[in-house]
Design an enzyme around this catalytic site. Sequence first.
Site, PDB file in Angstrom:
ATOM      1  CG  ASP A   1      -5.216  -1.153   2.399  1.00 11.60           C
ATOM      2  OD1 ASP A   1      -5.960  -0.355   1.796  1.00 11.60           O
ATOM      3  OD2 ASP A   1      -4.917  -2.273   1.937  1.00 11.60           O
TER       4      ASP A   1
ATOM      5  CG  ASP B   1      -1.601  -1.263   1.532  1.00 11.35           C
ATOM      6  OD1 ASP B   1      -2.074  -1.863   0.561  1.00 11.35           O
ATOM      7  OD2 ASP B   1      -1.698  -1.661   2.710  1.00 11.35           O
TER       8      ASP B   1
ATOM      9  NE  ARG C   1     -11.018  -3.883  -1.139  1.00 16.59           N
ATOM     10  CZ  ARG C   1     -10.076  -4.800  -0.979  1.00 16.59           C
ATOM     11  NH1 ARG C   1      -8.844  -4.441  -0.679  1.00 16.59           N
ATOM     12  NH2 ARG C   1     -10.360  -6.083  -1.102  1.00 16.59           N
TER      13      ARG C   1
ATOM     14  CG  ASP D   1      -3.128  -4.635  -1.315  1.00 11.89           C
ATOM     15  OD1 ASP D   1      -4.047  -5.159  -1.982  1.00 11.89           O
ATOM     16  OD2 ASP D   1      -3.111  -4.689  -0.081  1.00 11.89           O
TER      17      ASP D   1
HETATM   18 CA    CA Z   1      -3.076  -3.669   1.903  1.00 11.15          CA
END
Ligand code: CA
Length: 430
Positions: free
Chosen positions: A252, A209, A304, A248
């Site tokens: 996060d 991330d 997301r 990714d």
């Molecule tokens: Ca992640």
Amino acid sequence: MRLRQIAVAAAVLGTLGVPAHADNARDISRDTLPVDDGWAAYGTGTTGGSAADDAHVHTVTDRAGLVRALDGGSDTPKIIKIAGTIDANTDDEGHHLDCADYATDGYSVKKYLAAYDPRTWGSARPSGAQEDARQASAAKQAEWVTLPVGSNTTIVGLGSSAVLKGANLQVKNANNVIIRNLDLRDAYDCFPVWQPNTGGLGDWKTTYDNIWLTGATHVWIDHITASDKGHPDAKEPTYFARNYLRHDGLLDITNGSDLVTVSWSRFADHDKAMLIGNSDSATGDRGKLRVTLHHNQFESVVQRAPRVRFGQVHVYDNRYVVPEGAEYRYSLGVSTESAIYAENNAFHTPGHVEAADLVKSWNGTALHQTGTLFNGWPVDLLAVYNAYNSGSERDLTADVGWTPTLHTKIDSAEAADREVARGAGAGRIP
Ligand code: CA
């Protein structure tokens, strides 16, 4: 301007040796989170490295300097100012490292694909020589790109053009961190792993991330830009009938992280933007994952924005832009025990995206929303979701069990839409 004024201005610039736009830029490095500004203002608030002594104020221009300033993720109050562009994929002599530099033990994409082709390998998890080599290669890349951020740290970009490329900033089990005015690009994974049993068709899983908060508390992220700039996943090949993903999340927030405010930031050109809570079985996240998202722009994000489990998440005054032709799945993900309180958000979408598409639920039970603008029109997201969701998803109630109290002025969606378009992202702190 008269000649004398030009001469004086030139002399001043010459003395300072800085570009003209920077001489009136405010020094933001000792700023702290304003009172009541979201969940990160709870209790002691968020002050980052503002108490740093002069010996712990660093201006860094390359990866080696940044690593020294981060001090292995120490708790010492510190301020790190990033000047210009830093590429995490750079060795200590300043040479750019590419994927071939990390590959070891005979790893190659071609051999990896040959070894784990579902038609011959089946659906077992990859194991054996090529998977071992992939892991060893990935570990080598991680040593360079994963940068730990410790407690009591402020990281800011200097001026309007500070960039951190290829890095995975990890705020791991740390408290009191501020990250502002920084363009974080392309946390590119050289070594995706094949997961045959993900999502029915299998999928490529990547590690990095741009920012990962794990067990992190009291974090303020403000005026950042986070994107895949340079390497869009859409341009990656398809292997085993799935997009060979390189990235990714952009940001996060998992593993018991708590008390986070994300403001005036721009999340762009990416698939899975922000995951808050990464597992239905992570019941230790109950009562945590409290996050405020306000005045952010989510642009060309597939999904997301955010997807939430467990947390009380206040999502207000954000701007969502889905350009014509962009891949899109949903924006607000309502997952297990999530409590999203969405207020005054504005969505801009092409014709084939319906208001009911903006929400997706997996095991969620409730979503509070009010003041939503959809292509300029007021819409009751909850009502349209309940009316038009695919029959496999449960209807949601409006009772999320809490009402946000920590917030600054909440703008109308119309005003926020305008202000965010103009003011969100790195290089735009007023
Ligand atoms: Ca992640």
